[in-house]
Design an enzyme around this catalytic site. Structure first.
Site, PDB file in Angstrom:
ATOM      1  N   LYS A  39       0.848  -1.204   0.000  1.00  0.00           N
ATOM      2  CA  LYS A  39       0.000   0.000   0.000  1.00  0.00           C
ATOM      3  C   LYS A  39       0.885   1.255   0.000  1.00  0.00           C
ATOM      4  O   LYS A  39       2.094   1.166   0.261  1.00  0.00           O
ATOM      5  CB  LYS A  39      -0.903  -0.017   1.233  1.00  0.00           C
ATOM      6  CG  LYS A  39      -0.146   0.082   2.546  1.00  0.00           C
ATOM      7  CD  LYS A  39      -1.042  -0.229   3.736  1.00  0.00           C
ATOM      8  CE  LYS A  39      -0.267  -0.104   5.036  1.00  0.00           C
ATOM      9  NZ  LYS A  39      -1.009  -0.665   6.173  1.00  0.00           N
ATOM     10  N   ARG A 137     -10.420  -0.190  14.829  1.00  0.00           N
ATOM     11  CA  ARG A 137     -10.424   0.569  13.586  1.00  0.00           C
ATOM     12  C   ARG A 137     -11.504  -0.092  12.737  1.00  0.00           C
ATOM     13  O   ARG A 137     -12.679   0.059  13.033  1.00  0.00           O
ATOM     14  CB  ARG A 137      -9.013   0.523  12.960  1.00  0.00           C
ATOM     15  CG  ARG A 137      -8.768   1.553  11.896  1.00  0.00           C
ATOM     16  CD  ARG A 137      -7.296   1.623  11.481  1.00  0.00           C
ATOM     17  NE  ARG A 137      -6.790   0.382  10.875  1.00  0.00           N
ATOM     18  CZ  ARG A 137      -5.552   0.223  10.406  1.00  0.00           C
ATOM     19  NH1 ARG A 137      -4.692   1.227  10.468  1.00  0.00           N
ATOM     20  NH2 ARG A 137      -5.157  -0.908   9.866  1.00  0.00           N
ATOM     21  N   HIS A 171      -5.941  -7.315  12.924  1.00  0.00           N
ATOM     22  CA  HIS A 171      -4.741  -6.469  12.908  1.00  0.00           C
ATOM     23  C   HIS A 171      -4.348  -6.135  14.342  1.00  0.00           C
ATOM     24  O   HIS A 171      -5.198  -5.781  15.161  1.00  0.00           O
ATOM     25  CB  HIS A 171      -5.036  -5.191  12.120  1.00  0.00           C
ATOM     26  CG  HIS A 171      -3.804  -4.413  11.732  1.00  0.00           C
ATOM     27  ND1 HIS A 171      -2.676  -5.006  11.213  1.00  0.00           N
ATOM     28  CD2 HIS A 171      -3.538  -3.081  11.769  1.00  0.00           C
ATOM     29  CE1 HIS A 171      -1.768  -4.075  10.967  1.00  0.00           C
ATOM     30  NE2 HIS A 171      -2.259  -2.900  11.295  1.00  0.00           N
ATOM     31  N   ARG A 231       1.780 -11.156   6.964  1.00  0.00           N
ATOM     32  CA  ARG A 231       1.344  -9.940   6.256  1.00  0.00           C
ATOM     33  C   ARG A 231       2.238  -8.748   6.604  1.00  0.00           C
ATOM     34  O   ARG A 231       1.755  -7.712   7.052  1.00  0.00           O
ATOM     35  CB  ARG A 231      -0.101  -9.670   6.707  1.00  0.00           C
ATOM     36  CG  ARG A 231      -0.950  -8.888   5.735  1.00  0.00           C
ATOM     37  CD  ARG A 231      -2.381  -8.843   6.233  1.00  0.00           C
ATOM     38  NE  ARG A 231      -2.533  -8.065   7.442  1.00  0.00           N
ATOM     39  CZ  ARG A 231      -3.237  -8.402   8.520  1.00  0.00           C
ATOM     40  NH1 ARG A 231      -3.916  -9.521   8.566  1.00  0.00           N
ATOM     41  NH2 ARG A 231      -3.285  -7.620   9.575  1.00  0.00           N
ATOM     42  N   TYR A 272      15.496  31.137   7.288  1.00  0.00           N
ATOM     43  CA  TYR A 272      14.278  31.731   7.835  1.00  0.00           C
ATOM     44  C   TYR A 272      14.278  31.692   9.359  1.00  0.00           C
ATOM     45  O   TYR A 272      14.691  30.696   9.963  1.00  0.00           O
ATOM     46  CB  TYR A 272      13.051  30.939   7.380  1.00  0.00           C
ATOM     47  CG  TYR A 272      12.673  31.070   5.935  1.00  0.00           C
ATOM     48  CD1 TYR A 272      12.326  32.292   5.376  1.00  0.00           C
ATOM     49  CD2 TYR A 272      12.623  29.935   5.124  1.00  0.00           C
ATOM     50  CE1 TYR A 272      11.947  32.396   4.039  1.00  0.00           C
ATOM     51  CE2 TYR A 272      12.242  30.020   3.796  1.00  0.00           C
ATOM     52  CZ  TYR A 272      11.904  31.252   3.254  1.00  0.00           C
ATOM     53  OH  TYR A 272      11.532  31.333   1.942  1.00  0.00           O
ATOM     54  N   CYS A 319      13.922  24.637   4.533  1.00  0.00           N
ATOM     55  CA  CYS A 319      13.044  25.393   3.635  1.00  0.00           C
ATOM     56  C   CYS A 319      12.237  24.438   2.759  1.00  0.00           C
ATOM     57  O   CYS A 319      12.378  23.228   2.848  1.00  0.00           O
ATOM     58  CB  CYS A 319      13.872  26.325   2.758  1.00  0.00           C
ATOM     59  SG  CYS A 319      15.047  27.344   3.682  1.00  0.00           S
ATOM     60  N   ASP A 321      12.456  23.928  -0.510  1.00  0.00           N
ATOM     61  CA  ASP A 321      13.194  23.241  -1.563  1.00  0.00           C
ATOM     62  C   ASP A 321      14.647  22.950  -1.232  1.00  0.00           C
ATOM     63  O   ASP A 321      15.362  22.380  -2.058  1.00  0.00           O
ATOM     64  CB  ASP A 321      13.176  24.097  -2.844  1.00  0.00           C
ATOM     65  CG  ASP A 321      11.769  24.498  -3.215  1.00  0.00           C
ATOM     66  OD1 ASP A 321      10.917  23.590  -3.266  1.00  0.00           O
ATOM     67  OD2 ASP A 321      11.511  25.699  -3.409  1.00  0.00           O
TER      68      ASP A 321
END
Ligand SMILES: *Cc1c(COP(=O)(O)O)cnc(C)c1O
Length: 389
Positions: A39, A137, A171, A231, A272, A319, A321
Site C-alpha cells: 500500500k 479501527r 490487525h 502480512r 528563515y 526550507c 526546496d
C-alpha cells in the site's frame, strides 16, 4: 527527468528487497503463505516495481489500501492475488470482480451491499472477513459480550450469495512493543481471533483457506501467530527496529547533492527565522532537499546528513526546496558531492526518532518530485518520476 536527477533522488535496491523477502520466507517456513503489503506506493518505494519483483520471487498475495492502488498494479502487469485492506464503495464491486481483486469485508452492512452488487454484476467477489480484536479501527467487533453477535454476523456474511469468503484476518495494535502490558494485549488479541475463527468455522461447517494477522512486529516476535499467511510491510523494506535484528537491508537510499558551498563570518544568522547563528567562521553547504521533497521541518537544527566525509549537521530552518548543512569540520566536501539523507549508511530510524515519528512516515513522505531509480545487480533497470509532464 534527466534534469531533476542530480538534485535529489531515491535509489531503490531491488536486490535488498529480494534479500529481505527470502530472509522472511525462511523465517516463516514453507507452510506459511506470504502476503507483501505494498500500500501507499509500497511505502514510497514504488508499488509496481516492488510488486513485479515479489511476483517473480513467488510471493502468494499482495495487499493495498484502495481500488485505485490495486488497479495501478493490474495495469502494471501484476496478476497475482491482491487484497484491498480498506474501504471500497459497493458500486465498484463489478470492477473488483473483473480485475480479480479480493476485498476486505469489515461489517454486516458492507457484506450485504457487496453481495447485492456482485449478484447484480453476475459474478462472485472474493472476500476476507476483517475482525476487530482490539485495534478498534475496521472490522467486526468481537470482544466480550459482542462475541456471539459477531460470530453470527460473520457467518451470515459468509453465506451471502455472490461472495466467496476465502480468508479471515485481524490487525494487531501493539505487536511491535516490548513491554509486558503490550505483550498481554497482543496475546489477548490473538486468542480472541483464534476463538472467533473456531466459532465461525464450526458454525459454517467449513474452514477458511487463509487466516492471517502477522504484521511486522508479529513476524519478528510472534511466530505462533503466523497461521496460514503472514502480512508484513515495513520489514520487506528493511526499516524499523526489527529489520536489523533479522538481518534485513534497507531498500531505499535517499540521496541529494551539495549544490553550493559558502563561507560565513561568526555571528551570521542562517535561513528563515534566524534559528541558527554561527559561532565561528563557518563553511555551509546548501542541498536541494526541503519539506516539499518530504523532509520534516521539525528536524531543523536537529539532524545530520551523511556526506562522503561524515555526518554534517543541518543548520537553521529547513526550507521548502533546500536546507543548509554545516561543512566546517568536513573541509573535503565539495559542490557536486553526493549526500545520503537516509538509507544504507544513515538509518531512517535515527532520522525518524529525531523527528519524534516512525520510519513509515518518512518513507511515505518522499514526494512525487523525487525520482525513484531502480537498481538490480548494481545496474539501473528503471526510473520513475511521478510529476505530470
Ligand atoms: C499496513 C498494514 C500491514 C503492514 O504493517 P507493517 O507494520 O508495515 O508490517 C498489515 N496489515 C494491515 C491491515 C495493514 O493496514
Amino acid at each position: 527527468m534527466e534534469s531533476t536527477l542530480r538534485r535529489t533522488w531515491a535509489e531503490i535496491d531491488l536486490d535488498a528487497l529480494a534479500h529481505n523477502y527470502h530472509t522472511l520466507r525462511r523465517r516463516v517456513g514453507p507452510n506459511v503463505k506470504f502476503l507483501g503489503v505494498v500500500k501507499a506506493d509500497a511505502y514510497g518505494h514504488g508499488s509496481v516495481q516492488a510488486s513485479r519483483l515479489l511476483q517473480e520471487l513467488g510471493a502468494d498475495y499482495l495487499a493495498v489500501s484502495s481500488i485505485d492502488e490495486a488497479e495501478e498494479l493490474r495495469r502494471g502487469g501484476i496478476t497475482m492475488p491482491m487484497l484491498i485492506l480498506g474501504y471500497t464503495p459497493a458500486d465498484q464491486v463489478g470492477k473488483l470482480i473483473d480485475l480479480q481483486i479480493t476485498q476486505a469485508v469489515t461489517s454486516a452492512e458492507a457484506a450485504r451491499a457487496y453481495s447485492a452488487a456482485a449478484v447484480c454484476h453476475g459474478g462472485t467477489l472474493k472476500i476476507h472477513i476483517k475482525v476487530d480484536t482490539g485495534m478498534s479501527r475496521l472490522g467486526f467487533q468481537c470482544a466480550g459480550a459482542l462475541f456471539d453477535g459477531a460470530v453470527a454476523a460473520i457467518c451470515d456474511a459468509c453465506r451471502l450469495p455472490g461472495l466467496d469468503s476465502e480468508g479471515i484476518f485481524t490487525h494487531f495494535a501493539v505487536s511491535d512493543e516490548e513491554d509486558e502490558e503490550s505483550h498481554r494485549y497482543t496475546q489477548g488479541q490473538f486468542d480472541l481471533f483464534c476463538r472467533c475463527i473456531a466459532a465461525v468455522e464450526e458454525k459454517l461447517g467449513r474452514p477458511f483457506a487463509l487466516r492471517h494477522c502477522s504484521n511486522t512486529g508479529a513476524v519478528a516476535h510472534w511466530p505462533e501467530t503466523y497461521l496460514d499467511m503472514v502480512r508484513p510491510g515495513l520489514l520487506l523494506y528493511g526499516c524499523g527496529e526489527f529489520a536489523e535484528e533479522l538481518g534485513l537491508r534497507p531498500v531505499m537510499t535517499l540521496k541529494t547533492t551539495v549544490s553550493a558551498v559558502k563561507d560565513y563570518a561568526p555571528d551570521t544568522s542562517i535561513s528563515y527565522g534566524r534559528r541558527f547563528v554561527t559561532s565561528r567562521p563557518t563553511r555551509m553547504g546548501v542541498v536541494p532537499y526541503g519539506y516539499a521533497d518530504g523532509f520534516f521541518r521539525c528536524l531543523s537544527n536537529n539532524c545530520a546528513l551523511l556526506t562522503p566525509q561524515g555526518l554534517a549537521p543541518v543548520r537553521g530552518r529547513i526550507c521548502m526546496d533546500m536546507c543548509m548543512i554545516d561543512l566546517t569540520d568536513l573541509p573535503g566536501v565539495q559542490v557536486g558531492d553526493e549526500v545520503e539523507i537516509f538509507g544504507a549508511h544513515n538509518s531512517v530510524n535515527d532520522l525518524a526518532s529525531a523527528a519524534g515519528t516512525i520510519s513509515y512516515e518518512l518513507l511515505t513522505a518522499v514526494s512525487k518530485r523525487v525520482p525513484r531509480i531502480y537498481l538490480r545487480g548494481g545496474k539501473e533497470i528503471g526510473r520513475e518520476l511521478l510529476l505530470r509532464f
